[in-house]
Motif scaffolding. Structure first.
Motif, PDB file in Angstrom:
ATOM      1  N   TRP A 111       5.215  71.765  96.776  1.00  0.00           N
ATOM      2  CA  TRP A 111       4.060  72.605  96.448  1.00  0.00           C
ATOM      3  C   TRP A 111       4.478  74.064  96.245  1.00  0.00           C
ATOM      4  O   TRP A 111       3.975  74.747  95.350  1.00  0.00           O
ATOM      5  N   ASN A 112       5.389  74.542  97.081  1.00  0.00           N
ATOM      6  CA  ASN A 112       5.765  75.956  97.049  1.00  0.00           C
ATOM      7  C   ASN A 112       6.985  76.243  96.175  1.00  0.00           C
ATOM      8  O   ASN A 112       7.366  77.413  96.035  1.00  0.00           O
ATOM      9  N   GLU A 113       7.620  75.226  95.620  1.00  0.00           N
ATOM     10  CA  GLU A 113       8.839  75.452  94.844  1.00  0.00           C
ATOM     11  C   GLU A 113       8.549  76.301  93.609  1.00  0.00           C
ATOM     12  O   GLU A 113       7.587  76.062  92.883  1.00  0.00           O
ATOM     13  N   PHE A 114       9.404  77.290  93.379  1.00  0.00           N
ATOM     14  CA  PHE A 114       9.168  78.208  92.265  1.00  0.00           C
ATOM     15  C   PHE A 114      10.332  78.274  91.283  1.00  0.00           C
ATOM     16  O   PHE A 114      10.126  78.271  90.069  1.00  0.00           O
ATOM     17  N   LEU A 115      11.564  78.331  91.793  1.00  0.00           N
ATOM     18  CA  LEU A 115      12.711  78.591  90.921  1.00  0.00           C
ATOM     19  C   LEU A 115      12.841  77.536  89.824  1.00  0.00           C
ATOM     20  O   LEU A 115      12.946  77.876  88.631  1.00  0.00           O
ATOM     21  N   LEU A 116      12.848  76.259  90.189  1.00  0.00           N
ATOM     22  CA  LEU A 116      13.022  75.206  89.194  1.00  0.00           C
ATOM     23  C   LEU A 116      11.834  75.142  88.243  1.00  0.00           C
ATOM     24  O   LEU A 116      12.006  74.921  87.036  1.00  0.00           O
ATOM     25  N   ALA A 117      10.623  75.330  88.775  1.00  0.00           N
ATOM     26  CA  ALA A 117       9.433  75.317  87.904  1.00  0.00           C
ATOM     27  C   ALA A 117       9.474  76.481  86.925  1.00  0.00           C
ATOM     28  O   ALA A 117       9.129  76.325  85.745  1.00  0.00           O
ATOM     29  N   PHE A 118       9.881  77.636  87.390  1.00  0.00           N
ATOM     30  CA  PHE A 118       9.963  78.808  86.511  1.00  0.00           C
ATOM     31  C   PHE A 118      11.032  78.617  85.434  1.00  0.00           C
ATOM     32  O   PHE A 118      10.869  79.071  84.302  1.00  0.00           O
ATOM     33  N   MET A 119      12.102  77.930  85.790  1.00  0.00           N
ATOM     34  CA  MET A 119      13.219  77.767  84.875  1.00  0.00           C
ATOM     35  C   MET A 119      12.995  76.633  83.874  1.00  0.00           C
ATOM     36  O   MET A 119      13.398  76.733  82.708  1.00  0.00           O
ATOM     37  N   LEU A 120      12.316  75.579  84.281  1.00  0.00           N
ATOM     38  CA  LEU A 120      12.235  74.382  83.452  1.00  0.00           C
ATOM     39  C   LEU A 120      10.921  74.229  82.694  1.00  0.00           C
ATOM     40  O   LEU A 120      10.847  73.436  81.758  1.00  0.00           O
ATOM     41  N   LEU A 121       9.865  74.950  83.085  1.00  0.00           N
ATOM     42  CA  LEU A 121       8.546  74.772  82.463  1.00  0.00           C
ATOM     43  C   LEU A 121       8.200  75.977  81.595  1.00  0.00           C
ATOM     44  O   LEU A 121       8.209  77.115  82.064  1.00  0.00           O
ATOM     45  N   ASP A 122       7.887  75.718  80.333  1.00  0.00           N
ATOM     46  CA  ASP A 122       7.491  76.763  79.397  1.00  0.00           C
ATOM     47  C   ASP A 122       6.071  76.578  78.870  1.00  0.00           C
ATOM     48  O   ASP A 122       5.433  77.542  78.448  1.00  0.00           O
ATOM     49  N   ASP A 123       5.584  75.351  78.885  1.00  0.00           N
ATOM     50  CA  ASP A 123       4.261  75.038  78.357  1.00  0.00           C
ATOM     51  C   ASP A 123       3.206  75.346  79.420  1.00  0.00           C
ATOM     52  O   ASP A 123       3.227  74.748  80.510  1.00  0.00           O
ATOM     53  N   PRO A 124       2.261  76.267  79.156  1.00  0.00           N
ATOM     54  CA  PRO A 124       1.243  76.597  80.166  1.00  0.00           C
ATOM     55  C   PRO A 124       0.437  75.393  80.629  1.00  0.00           C
ATOM     56  O   PRO A 124      -0.050  75.386  81.759  1.00  0.00           O
ATOM     57  N   SER A 125       0.285  74.377  79.786  1.00  0.00           N
ATOM     58  CA  SER A 125      -0.491  73.212  80.201  1.00  0.00           C
ATOM     59  C   SER A 125       0.246  72.378  81.236  1.00  0.00           C
ATOM     60  O   SER A 125      -0.359  71.499  81.877  1.00  0.00           O
ATOM     61  N   LYS A 126       1.532  72.640  81.439  1.00  0.00           N
ATOM     62  CA  LYS A 126       2.337  71.895  82.405  1.00  0.00           C
ATOM     63  C   LYS A 126       2.752  72.752  83.601  1.00  0.00           C
ATOM     64  O   LYS A 126       3.518  72.297  84.447  1.00  0.00           O
TER      65      LYS A 126
END
Length: 404
Positions: free
Chosen positions: A336-351
């Protein structure tokens, strides 16, 4: 037991220090709650804390003496000669409330801290007991403040509008009369910033991460705890080796590999990488718990004709519900709190996950109260989940599982 020191020294010193702690605490609470200026007066805190602490420690006047000391402390504060300095803008009611709160808190808690002290020489046990009670109270206040103050500021800021923040950014009081207008930032997050999607994405990914982690961690931990095979000891000791490598070091290789395989900017890429960080700690926690379970219960199941998998499903897992709840909660919080991988791997706002969506709010073009409201939305579900599962985390289900 040999005397360590005298009460004429111990009680005023502890009283003076405790008054500094409480006057600072009350000043912070009243400033945040009312928006009026409050601050502790260190010199008067030491002086009056020492005097009243000496009186409490020597039982001077008993309960009546404590009451007189509390009333005198209230009067000193209102006359601006006390441990708490009240700003000129504060109303008389607020000033009296702050003075009474500080006096009552000091007298009641000071009685607890100095309870075992007696006039004259103190034994080592009596002296150390008073010091430990003082340090315990200080620790509760200090660490509670570290947790609650940022959360309070975050919540109160989310209820503000832009003009209120511009007028006084340090005013954390709220006007309850605004009614539903207080929640304007939250309404705008869901209506204009797609936060409902972020919330669902984070919940979906976190739940999948929990199931995948448990699916691999349960049999792995059981094998390490119960089965004998070559290399078991080395495997058990090396479970947490992955945590010796900082995630920032792995960020670039993960980004390159996911970009080449087409897994970047996808849910399944996130769901694949999150368990890599959670399975080791789940293995470590569960294998220690499985070792503590009575092996006789599982052996009885095997003798009754159950297979090893049936033993795990019908005996081991029901007995391990507290551990499974703890591991599930811990894994869910990590995902729930993970940020680094989500910030690095996700570019589409819908995801976007919730943390990735909150990062998008950190912009000069977006009002600060929206960022605070997003942070509250990310924090409250975890707090509710923790409080709901706390009893499962602390309750032991193995008591009485083996008789005789």
């Amino acid at each position: 037991m040999k005397a360590l020191c005298f009460n004429w020294f111990t009680s005023p010193v502890l009283g003076a220090l405790w008054m500094v702690v409480l006057s600072t605490t009350v000043a912070i609470i009243m400033s945040f709650a009312t928006g009026d200026p409050f601050r502790p007066h260190i010199l008067f805190s030491l002086l009056w804390g020492g005097v009243i602490g000496f009186a409490i420690g020597h039982r001077m006047g008993g309960r009546i003496g404590e009451l007189i000391g509390g009333v005198a402390l209230v009067a000193l504060i209102l006359l601006n000669f006390g441990p708490l300095t009240i700003g000129e803008l504060a109303s008389p009611f607020v000033a009296i409330l702050a003075a009474v709160a500080l006096a009552a808190a000091f007298v009641l808690s000071g009685r607890v801290i100095l309870d075992d002290l007696v006039p004259g020489a103190l034994t080592r046990h009596e002296f150390e007991g008073a010091v430990i009670r003082f340090l315990t109270g200080f620790g509760y206040i200090f660490f509670t403040a570290i947790v609650l103050i940022p959360f309070y500021v975050m919540v109160m800021t989310s209820f503000k509008n832009q003009s209120e923040l511009m007028q006084n950014p340090l005013d954390f009081s709220i006007d309850i009369g605004k009614g539903a207008e207080l929640f304007r930032s939250y309404n705008e997050l869901f209506s204009q910033f797609n936060f409902g999607t972020y919330l669902f994405n984070s919940f979906f990914i976190s739940v999948l991460t929990v199931f995948i982690t448990l699916a691999f961690a349960i049999p792995g931990a059981y094998a390490v705890a119960r089965l004998r095979f070559q290399g078991r000891a080395a495997f058990s000791r090396s479970i947490l080796l992955i945590y010796m490598v900082p995630m920032i070091v792995l960020a670039l290789p993960i980004y390159i590999a996911f970009s080449m395989t087409g897994l970047r900017n996808s849910f399944w890429g996130i769901v694949m990488i999150y368990p890599v960080t959670t399975i080791p700690v789940a293995l470590y926690m569960l294998q220690g718990y499985f070792r503590g379970l009575p092996a006789e219960v599982e052996e009885a199941g095997l003798m009754d004709g159950l297979s090893r998998l049936a033993v795990i499903w019908k005996i081991t897992l029901p007995l391990s519900l507290p551990a499974l709840a703890s591991v599930s909660l811990y894994v869910f919080m990590i995902a729930w709190n993970e940020f680094l991988l989500a910030f690095m791997l996700l570019d589409d706002p819908s995801k976007f996950t919730l943390t990735r969506g909150i990062a998008a709010l950190n912009s000069s073009e977006i009002p600060r109260q929206h960022l605070m409201a997003g942070s509250v939305i990310a924090t409250v579900p975890i707090m509710a989940l923790f409080l709901g599962l706390e009893r499962f985390m602390t309750k032991g289900l193995t008591a009485g599982s083996v008789k005789g």
